[in-house]
Design a protein around this motif. Structure first.
Motif, PDB file in Angstrom:
ATOM      1  N   ILE A   1       0.846  -1.191   0.000  1.00 34.95           N
ATOM      2  CA  ILE A   1       0.000   0.000   0.000  1.00 34.95           C
ATOM      3  C   ILE A   1       0.882   1.241   0.000  1.00 34.95           C
ATOM      4  N   TRP A   2       0.678   2.076  -1.015  1.00 37.44           N
ATOM      5  CA  TRP A   2       1.353   3.366  -1.066  1.00 37.44           C
ATOM      6  C   TRP A   2       0.399   4.420  -0.526  1.00 37.44           C
ATOM      7  N   VAL A   3       0.902   5.267   0.376  1.00 42.37           N
ATOM      8  CA  VAL A   3       0.153   6.421   0.857  1.00 42.37           C
ATOM      9  C   VAL A   3       1.072   7.624   0.714  1.00 42.37           C
ATOM     10  N   GLY A   4       0.635   8.614  -0.058  1.00 48.27           N
ATOM     11  CA  GLY A   4       1.521   9.735  -0.337  1.00 48.27           C
ATOM     12  C   GLY A   4       0.810  11.056  -0.502  1.00 48.27           C
ATOM     13  N   TRP A   5       1.601  12.113  -0.483  1.00 48.22           N
ATOM     14  CA  TRP A   5       1.115  13.495  -0.610  1.00 48.22           C
ATOM     15  C   TRP A   5       1.294  13.986  -2.040  1.00 48.22           C
ATOM     16  N   TYR A   6       0.236  14.588  -2.576  1.00 50.36           N
ATOM     17  CA  TYR A   6       0.253  15.120  -3.939  1.00 50.36           C
ATOM     18  C   TYR A   6      -0.199  16.586  -3.945  1.00 50.36           C
ATOM     19  N   PRO A   7       0.262  17.357  -4.937  1.00 54.89           N
ATOM     20  CA  PRO A   7      -0.189  18.757  -5.039  1.00 54.89           C
ATOM     21  C   PRO A   7      -1.655  18.887  -5.439  1.00 54.89           C
ATOM     22  N   TRP A   8      -2.198  17.833  -6.118  1.00 51.77           N
ATOM     23  CA  TRP A   8      -3.590  17.848  -6.578  1.00 51.77           C
ATOM     24  C   TRP A   8      -4.301  16.620  -6.024  1.00 51.77           C
ATOM     25  N   PRO A   9      -5.617  16.631  -6.044  1.00 55.12           N
ATOM     26  CA  PRO A   9      -6.358  15.454  -5.571  1.00 55.12           C
ATOM     27  C   PRO A   9      -6.419  14.367  -6.636  1.00 55.12           C
TER      28      PRO A   9
ATOM     29  N   LEU B   1       2.180  10.073   8.996  1.00 54.58           N
ATOM     30  CA  LEU B   1       2.893  10.854   7.988  1.00 54.58           C
ATOM     31  C   LEU B   1       3.025  12.306   8.431  1.00 54.58           C
ATOM     32  N   PRO B   2       4.218  12.886   8.320  1.00 55.91           N
ATOM     33  CA  PRO B   2       4.315  14.330   8.519  1.00 55.91           C
ATOM     34  C   PRO B   2       3.641  15.055   7.361  1.00 55.91           C
ATOM     35  N   LEU B   3       3.046  16.202   7.654  1.00 57.85           N
ATOM     36  CA  LEU B   3       2.463  17.012   6.585  1.00 57.85           C
ATOM     37  C   LEU B   3       3.534  17.371   5.565  1.00 57.85           C
ATOM     38  N   CYS B   4       3.090  17.682   4.350  1.00 54.94           N
ATOM     39  CA  CYS B   4       4.019  18.008   3.270  1.00 54.94           C
ATOM     40  C   CYS B   4       3.631  19.359   2.679  1.00 54.94           C
ATOM     41  N   GLU B   5       4.466  20.363   2.871  1.00 54.32           N
ATOM     42  CA  GLU B   5       4.191  21.700   2.352  1.00 54.32           C
ATOM     43  C   GLU B   5       4.050  21.674   0.836  1.00 54.32           C
ATOM     44  N   GLY B   6       2.981  22.291   0.343  1.00 58.24           N
ATOM     45  CA  GLY B   6       2.764  22.381  -1.093  1.00 58.24           C
ATOM     46  C   GLY B   6       2.118  21.160  -1.706  1.00 58.24           C
ATOM     47  N   ALA B   7       1.883  20.117  -0.920  1.00 56.41           N
ATOM     48  CA  ALA B   7       1.244  18.897  -1.424  1.00 56.41           C
ATOM     49  C   ALA B   7       0.272  18.398  -0.358  1.00 56.41           C
ATOM     50  N   PRO B   8      -0.925  19.012  -0.259  1.00 58.69           N
ATOM     51  CA  PRO B   8      -1.818  18.730   0.868  1.00 58.69           C
ATOM     52  C   PRO B   8      -2.822  17.601   0.644  1.00 58.69           C
ATOM     53  N   PHE B   9      -2.765  16.940  -0.520  1.00 61.43           N
ATOM     54  CA  PHE B   9      -3.761  15.913  -0.821  1.00 61.43           C
ATOM     55  C   PHE B   9      -3.175  14.524  -0.569  1.00 61.43           C
ATOM     56  N   LEU B  10      -3.870  13.742   0.255  1.00 61.07           N
ATOM     57  CA  LEU B  10      -3.403  12.425   0.653  1.00 61.07           C
ATOM     58  C   LEU B  10      -4.109  11.358  -0.185  1.00 61.07           C
ATOM     59  N   LEU B  11      -3.330  10.588  -0.937  1.00 63.63           N
ATOM     60  CA  LEU B  11      -3.860   9.555  -1.820  1.00 63.63           C
ATOM     61  C   LEU B  11      -3.218   8.218  -1.488  1.00 63.63           C
ATOM     62  N   GLY B  12      -3.969   7.156  -1.714  1.00 63.55           N
ATOM     63  CA  GLY B  12      -3.459   5.817  -1.477  1.00 63.55           C
ATOM     64  C   GLY B  12      -3.678   4.916  -2.676  1.00 63.55           C
ATOM     65  N   TYR B  13      -2.862   3.868  -2.768  1.00 62.27           N
ATOM     66  CA  TYR B  13      -2.911   2.935  -3.887  1.00 62.27           C
ATOM     67  C   TYR B  13      -2.448   1.581  -3.383  1.00 62.27           C
ATOM     68  N   ALA B  14      -3.252   0.545  -3.544  1.00 61.43           N
ATOM     69  CA  ALA B  14      -2.923  -0.791  -3.050  1.00 61.43           C
ATOM     70  C   ALA B  14      -2.655  -1.738  -4.208  1.00 61.43           C
ATOM     71  N   VAL B  15      -1.600  -2.538  -4.081  1.00 60.80           N
ATOM     72  CA  VAL B  15      -1.201  -3.492  -5.117  1.00 60.80           C
ATOM     73  C   VAL B  15      -1.198  -4.891  -4.513  1.00 60.80           C
ATOM     74  N   PRO B  16      -1.932  -5.845  -5.080  1.00 59.95           N
ATOM     75  CA  PRO B  16      -1.932  -7.207  -4.531  1.00 59.95           C
ATOM     76  C   PRO B  16      -0.557  -7.842  -4.652  1.00 59.95           C
ATOM     77  N   PRO B  17      -0.239  -8.791  -3.759  1.00 59.75           N
ATOM     78  CA  PRO B  17       1.095  -9.411  -3.777  1.00 59.75           C
ATOM     79  C   PRO B  17       1.383 -10.164  -5.067  1.00 59.75           C
ATOM     80  N   SER B  18       0.349 -10.560  -5.781  1.00 60.30           N
ATOM     81  CA  SER B  18       0.529 -11.306  -7.026  1.00 60.30           C
ATOM     82  C   SER B  18       0.620 -10.408  -8.260  1.00 60.30           C
ATOM     83  N   ALA B  19       0.646  -9.094  -8.080  1.00 60.92           N
ATOM     84  CA  ALA B  19       0.623  -8.163  -9.216  1.00 60.92           C
ATOM     85  C   ALA B  19       1.859  -8.329 -10.093  1.00 60.92           C
ATOM     86  N   ASP B  20       1.641  -8.276 -11.400  1.00 63.10           N
ATOM     87  CA  ASP B  20       2.758  -8.295 -12.337  1.00 63.10           C
ATOM     88  C   ASP B  20       3.171  -6.857 -12.634  1.00 63.10           C
TER      89      ASP B  20
END
Length: 248
Positions: free
Chosen positions: A151-159, A179-198
């Motif tokens: 699971i990736w959880v990260g800060w982006y400048p846009w939603p 997560l510490p806040l990130c100046e200039g990138a206030p949108f928090l997005l996540g992305y999950a990848v199954p263990p079997s992903a190619d």
């Protein structure tokens, strides 16, 4: 066709998104506005209010997402891929691709080979900040039935997952991240990848399992990220080449 409401309805937005996904390389914003029954100006304002980015940017995102599919599926020259997704200049395509995905078209192909040999392991790419956010991670039932997903959880400048994130973590086997806040990138997005992903599913997922906090975060908070694939909020394709962030 003349619309009498000042709000883009769920059905109208769904219809526009379907049209864009089917025909993005040949469409302009005016085509989407005509389809919805609004002037381009009014439509753009309503579309941006719903998805967080403008319709022109959304069309570009869909073109780039299609380009990722084509680059990873075969060995066609990059210029042929560019033409197939509606670009008439290799330089403009390459520039737009890099700014949207975070790597050049050729580098994406090399990245797929790297991921096939060595899938990314958990890592952190965080900027220090005195204020933080705790995000609880909620996956659909059964999402971990064949092992813990990455699971990736990260800060982006846009939603929207455009370009590489400014900060974030890749985790597995946990139900929350701090997560510490990130100046200039206030949108928090996540992305999950199954263990079997190619490599294709890591870099250009066909049905991405994503999550997004609906509002920018600029102060301490505890939030919940609900991952899924079926809502209009998930209509944005996964564009960032996240494995390129892993240096381990």
């Amino acid at each position: 066709m003349t619309a009498t409401t000042s709000r883009l309805t769920e059905d109208a937005l769904a219809s526009v998104v379907d049209l864009a996904r089917e025909q993005a390389p040949s469409l302009q914003v005016s085509d989407l506005a005509d389809h919805a029954g609004y002037s381009p100006f009014h439509f753009s304002r309503m579309f941006s209010a719903r998805l967080g980015i403008g319709p022109g940017q959304y069309l570009i995102a869909l073109r780039i997402a299609r380009a990722k599919d084509l680059l990873l599926a075969d060995e066609d020259p990059v210029i042929d891929v560019a033409c197939a997704v509606g670009f008439d200049s290799l330089s403009s395509f390459s520039r737009r691709f890099r700014s949207t995905v975070g790597v050049a078209p050729g580098q994406l192909r090399r990245l797929a080979q790297t991921v096939a040999d060595r899938p990314p392991r958990p890592f952190a790419l965080l900027r220090p900040h005195p204020v933080g956010v705790r995000a609880s991670l909620v996956l659909p039932e059964g999402a971990d039935r064949r092992g813990d997903p990455s699971i990736w959880v990260g800060w982006y400048p846009w939603p929207a997952p455009i370009g590489l994130p400014a900060s974030g973590v890749l985790v597995t086997g946990v139900d929350h991240v701090d997560l510490p806040l990130c100046e200039g990138a206030p949108f928090l997005l996540g992305y999950a990848v199954p263990p079997s992903a190619d490599p294709q599913d890591m870099l250009a997922p066909r049905a991405p399992m994503v999550a997004a906090h609906p509002r920018p975060l600029t102060g301490p908070a505890e939030v919940t990220l609900h991952f899924g694939t079926s809502t209009l909020d998930g209509a944005m394709p996964m564009l960032s080449a996240l494995p390129s962030l892993c240096r381990a």
